[in-house]
Each structure stands twice: as C-alpha cells, then as structure tokens.
Motif scaffolding. Structure first.
Motif, PDB file in Angstrom:
ATOM      1  N   LEU A   1      70.760 -20.636   3.069  1.00 56.49           N
ATOM      2  CA  LEU A   1      72.147 -19.823   2.593  1.00 56.49           C
ATOM      3  C   LEU A   1      73.357 -20.314   3.322  1.00 56.49           C
ATOM      4  N   LEU A   2      74.464 -20.323   2.528  1.00 53.49           N
ATOM      5  CA  LEU A   2      75.883 -20.714   3.273  1.00 53.49           C
ATOM      6  C   LEU A   2      76.511 -19.361   3.269  1.00 53.49           C
ATOM      7  N   ALA A   3      77.266 -18.946   4.326  1.00 57.31           N
ATOM      8  CA  ALA A   3      78.114 -17.715   4.433  1.00 57.31           C
ATOM      9  C   ALA A   3      78.899 -17.562   3.343  1.00 57.31           C
ATOM     10  N   ALA A   4      79.550 -18.414   2.779  1.00 61.41           N
ATOM     11  CA  ALA A   4      80.446 -18.507   1.426  1.00 61.41           C
ATOM     12  C   ALA A   4      79.859 -17.906   0.359  1.00 61.41           C
ATOM     13  N   ASP A   5      78.724 -18.034   0.364  1.00 67.79           N
ATOM     14  CA  ASP A   5      77.649 -17.790  -0.847  1.00 67.79           C
ATOM     15  C   ASP A   5      77.211 -16.241  -0.742  1.00 67.79           C
ATOM     16  N   VAL A   6      77.333 -15.651   0.223  1.00 63.25           N
ATOM     17  CA  VAL A   6      76.689 -14.262   0.468  1.00 63.25           C
ATOM     18  C   VAL A   6      77.452 -13.320  -0.172  1.00 63.25           C
ATOM     19  N   ASN A   7      76.409 -12.471  -0.831  1.00 63.36           N
ATOM     20  CA  ASN A   7      77.034 -11.404  -1.904  1.00 63.36           C
ATOM     21  C   ASN A   7      76.867  -9.940  -0.877  1.00 63.36           C
ATOM     22  N   TYR A   8      76.227  -9.820   0.160  1.00 66.88           N
ATOM     23  CA  TYR A   8      76.078  -8.413   0.689  1.00 66.88           C
ATOM     24  C   TYR A   8      75.750  -8.884   2.239  1.00 66.88           C
ATOM     25  N   TRP A   9      76.414  -8.046   2.993  1.00 68.41           N
ATOM     26  CA  TRP A   9      76.414  -8.483   4.587  1.00 68.41           C
ATOM     27  C   TRP A   9      75.887  -6.998   5.071  1.00 68.41           C
ATOM     28  N   GLY A  10      75.122  -7.051   6.176  1.00 69.96           N
ATOM     29  CA  GLY A  10      74.767  -5.873   7.113  1.00 69.96           C
ATOM     30  C   GLY A  10      75.820  -5.821   7.826  1.00 69.96           C
ATOM     31  N   GLN A  11      76.059  -4.649   8.692  1.00 72.48           N
ATOM     32  CA  GLN A  11      76.879  -4.487   9.830  1.00 72.48           C
ATOM     33  C   GLN A  11      76.882  -5.003  11.102  1.00 72.48           C
ATOM     34  N   GLY A  12      75.652  -5.653  11.146  1.00 74.86           N
ATOM     35  CA  GLY A  12      75.335  -6.429  12.325  1.00 74.86           C
ATOM     36  C   GLY A  12      74.648  -5.614  13.709  1.00 74.86           C
ATOM     37  N   THR A  13      73.795  -6.346  14.208  1.00 74.94           N
ATOM     38  CA  THR A  13      73.205  -5.788  15.429  1.00 74.94           C
ATOM     39  C   THR A  13      73.244  -6.894  16.605  1.00 74.94           C
TER      40      THR A  13
END
Length: 125
Positions: free
Chosen positions: A107-119
C-alpha cells in the motif's frame, strides 16, 4: 464508511515483542487490502506491512522483514501486526490503513481510503 481502531501499543525494551490489533467496523465491502504504516517524529509516514485479502499475499518493508508479521482474522474484522525483536528505531506511531478495490500491494499512503487514529510504540535501548 469504514472505522479502524488500533490497540496494543506500548513501551518495551529492545528485543521485546508487541502485538498490534486493528478492529474494523462499518461497511467494509470492497476493502481488498489493509496494512500498517508508522510515523516517527520529524519523519514521513512509511509503509510497514500490507496484506491483499483476495489471496492473503503479504509484503513488508525491508527494515521489518523477518521480525514483523501481518495477519487478519478470517472474518476480516481484525487486522494484526506481530512485532518481534523490536529495535529503538521501530519507535513510532503506528497506523492501521484500508484501501477499497486495491489492485496491488504494498500500500501507498496516497492510496489509503481509511486511517485509524494510531497507537504509540516506544522501544528503549
């Protein structure tokens, strides 16, 4: 809409292990690929591991090959990242990511549709 919620981060010493989880909810039809990214302070977000749901192919960044393993529950409701032999340079915020109708991994970051909030993952020497 797809919701992603990460958990499992923490502080460990070098050589330790952590297992990150990402709970997937919402309308996830057509989500063919998921992955984990990380971002350290002052650095760009980078891909760590990806998985292609149609055939469970996986890819890894060279920096984590042999140490990290990405996997998913058969129900596709949870994504995991098993992290072994952790190093101080693995310290970062780790994000779960999902892509609809992706054609390939990694995956490339530019193609991501959905992100989590991070841990947050912190590895001390």
């Amino acid at each position: 809409q797809v919701q992603l919620v990460e958990s499992g981060g923490g502080s460990v010493q070098a050589g330790g292990t952590l297992r990150l989880s990402c709970a997937v909810s919402g309308y996830n039809y057509g989500v063919y690929c998921m992955g984990w990214f990380r971002q350290a302070p002052g650095k760009e977000r980078e891909g760590v591991a990806s998985i292609f749901y149609l055939d469970d192919r996986t890819t890894y960044a060279n920096s984590v090959k042999g140490r990290f393993t990405i996997s998913r529950a058969s129900s596709k409701t949870t994504l995991y990242l098993q992290m072994n032999s952790l190093k101080p340079e693995d310290t970062a915020m780790y994000y779960c990511a999902a892509v609809r109708r992706c054609q390939s991994i990694p995956l490339l970051a530019a193609d991501v549709n959905y992100w989590g909030q991070g841990t947050q993952v912190t590895v001390s020497s």
